[in-house]
Scaffold this motif. Structure first.
Motif, mmCIF file in Angstrom:
data_model
loop_
_atom_site.group_PDB
_atom_site.id
_atom_site.type_symbol
_atom_site.label_atom_id
_atom_site.label_comp_id
_atom_site.label_asym_id
_atom_site.label_seq_id
_atom_site.Cartn_x
_atom_site.Cartn_y
_atom_site.Cartn_z
ATOM 1 N N THR A 17 1.873 6.007 -25.536
ATOM 2 C CA THR A 17 1.366 4.644 -25.421
ATOM 3 C C THR A 17 1.167 3.982 -26.770
ATOM 4 O OG1 THR A 17 -0.893 5.442 -25.392
ATOM 5 C CG2 THR A 17 0.177 5.138 -23.255
ATOM 6 N N GLY A 18 1.461 4.698 -27.857
ATOM 7 C CA GLY A 18 1.298 4.080 -29.166
ATOM 8 C C GLY A 18 0.085 4.607 -29.883
ATOM 9 N N GLY A 19 -0.791 5.309 -29.240
ATOM 10 C CA GLY A 19 -1.907 5.981 -29.884
ATOM 11 C C GLY A 19 -3.111 5.123 -30.129
ATOM 12 N N GLY A 20 -3.024 3.825 -30.103
ATOM 13 C CA GLY A 20 -4.188 2.980 -30.300
ATOM 14 C C GLY A 20 -4.724 3.038 -31.725
ATOM 15 N N GLY A 21 -3.928 3.465 -32.700
ATOM 16 C CA GLY A 21 -4.369 3.476 -34.092
ATOM 17 C C GLY A 21 -5.251 4.646 -34.462
ATOM 18 N N GLU A 22 -5.413 5.621 -33.582
ATOM 19 C CA GLU A 22 -6.271 6.767 -33.882
ATOM 20 C C GLU A 22 -5.505 7.934 -34.496
ATOM 21 O OE1 GLU A 22 -9.587 6.244 -30.363
ATOM 22 O OE2 GLU A 22 -8.324 8.013 -30.416
ATOM 23 N N GLY A 23 -4.217 7.855 -34.656
ATOM 24 C CA GLY A 23 -3.390 8.956 -35.113
ATOM 25 C C GLY A 23 -3.776 9.471 -36.491
ATOM 26 N N ASN A 24 -4.132 8.582 -37.412
ATOM 27 C CA ASN A 24 -4.465 8.994 -38.772
ATOM 28 C C ASN A 24 -5.937 9.328 -38.933
ATOM 29 O OD1 ASN A 24 -1.821 8.517 -39.434
ATOM 30 N ND2 ASN A 24 -2.211 6.421 -40.163
ATOM 31 N N ASP A 25 -6.740 9.098 -37.926
ATOM 32 C CA ASP A 25 -8.197 9.273 -38.004
ATOM 33 C C ASP A 25 -8.613 10.596 -37.359
ATOM 34 O OD1 ASP A 25 -10.337 8.119 -39.132
ATOM 35 O OD2 ASP A 25 -10.820 6.769 -37.468
ATOM 36 N N LYS A 26 -7.858 11.671 -37.591
ATOM 37 C CA LYS A 26 -8.123 12.949 -36.933
ATOM 38 C C LYS A 26 -9.420 13.589 -37.386
ATOM 39 C CE LYS A 26 -4.730 14.125 -34.177
ATOM 40 N NZ LYS A 26 -4.973 14.324 -32.806
ATOM 41 N N ALA A 27 -9.826 13.382 -38.609
ATOM 42 C CA ALA A 27 -11.026 14.019 -39.126
ATOM 43 C C ALA A 27 -12.056 12.967 -39.487
ATOM 44 C CB ALA A 27 -10.685 14.850 -40.350
ATOM 45 N N GLY A 28 -13.306 13.406 -39.506
ATOM 46 C CA GLY A 28 -14.394 12.511 -39.859
ATOM 47 C C GLY A 28 -14.429 12.245 -41.354
ATOM 48 N N ALA A 29 -15.472 11.601 -41.814
ATOM 49 C CA ALA A 29 -15.603 11.240 -43.220
ATOM 50 C C ALA A 29 -15.673 12.470 -44.115
ATOM 51 C CB ALA A 29 -16.854 10.376 -43.412
ATOM 52 N N GLU A 30 -16.213 13.557 -43.627
ATOM 53 C CA GLU A 30 -16.369 14.766 -44.434
ATOM 54 C C GLU A 30 -15.171 15.704 -44.296
ATOM 55 O OE1 GLU A 30 -19.986 16.569 -43.202
ATOM 56 O OE2 GLU A 30 -21.151 14.772 -43.581
ATOM 57 N N GLY A 31 -14.140 15.330 -43.553
ATOM 58 C CA GLY A 31 -12.982 16.189 -43.373
ATOM 59 C C GLY A 31 -13.156 17.150 -42.217
ATOM 60 N N LYS A 32 -14.209 17.026 -41.445
ATOM 61 C CA LYS A 32 -14.453 17.902 -40.299
ATOM 62 C C LYS A 32 -14.011 17.210 -39.027
ATOM 63 C CE LYS A 32 -18.454 20.191 -42.312
ATOM 64 N NZ LYS A 32 -19.869 20.499 -42.145
ATOM 65 N N GLU A 33 -13.667 18.017 -38.027
ATOM 66 C CA GLU A 33 -13.312 17.458 -36.731
ATOM 67 C C GLU A 33 -14.570 16.935 -36.050
ATOM 68 O OE1 GLU A 33 -11.479 20.712 -34.699
ATOM 69 O OE2 GLU A 33 -9.497 20.148 -35.418
#
Length: 157
Positions: A17-33
């Protein structure tokens, strides 16, 4: 059930469906899931993390067991062929305790080798089991006996 379906189909549906722009935002600000980066609720994410930790512990435990089994086999082979001991293998076996056995496949292979050796009763086996002291004394007595016979028969000696 929803957790499993989301895990299995979530990424594929997002990419379709295009991902809704979340594809590059896999990790939080600290690099953790985070729960949001995985697309699940907090409870689902905690359960997911708990499962991951349990699986890792089980994998580590299985790995340590296999490692100890291999070390146990090496120790047994060293004993069988009278090779010097390895301190590393001995330490692994001691850490694992008495509950570690040789893996079944490897034990079968060793048993087959032992049966084959017993059936052949090779020259090397006889040589290993031979008492060297008795052999040495027998050879020396034979040599002295031959010398005495030669001295008796030979007029030059």
């Amino acid at each position: 059930m929803a957790f499993l379906m989301n895990q299995m189909l979530g990424d594929k549906l997002k990419s379709f469906t295009g991902g809704g722009g979340e594809g590059n935002d896999k990790a939080g600000a600290e690099g953790k899931e985070t729960a949001e980066s995985k697309g699940m609720s907090r409870e689902e994410f905690e359960e997911y993390q708990k499962q991951m930790v349990e699986e890792k512990i089980q994998r580590d435990k299985d790995f340590a067991t296999k490692k100890a089994e291999r070390a146990n086999l090496r120790v047994a082979l060293r004993d069988k062929y009278r090779l010097p001991d390895s301190t590393q293998d001995t330490a692994l076996v001691e850490m694992a305790g008495d509950d570690i056995d040789v893996p079944e496949e490897l034990a079968k292979m060793v048993d087959e080798d032992e049966e084959e050796e017993e059936a052949n009763d090779s020259f090397l086996n006889r040589l290993q089991n031979l008492d060297m002291d008795t052999l040495k004394t027998k050879a020396q007595s034979t040599m002295t006996e031959m010398k005495q016979n030669a001295e008796e028969k030979c007029t030059l000696m």
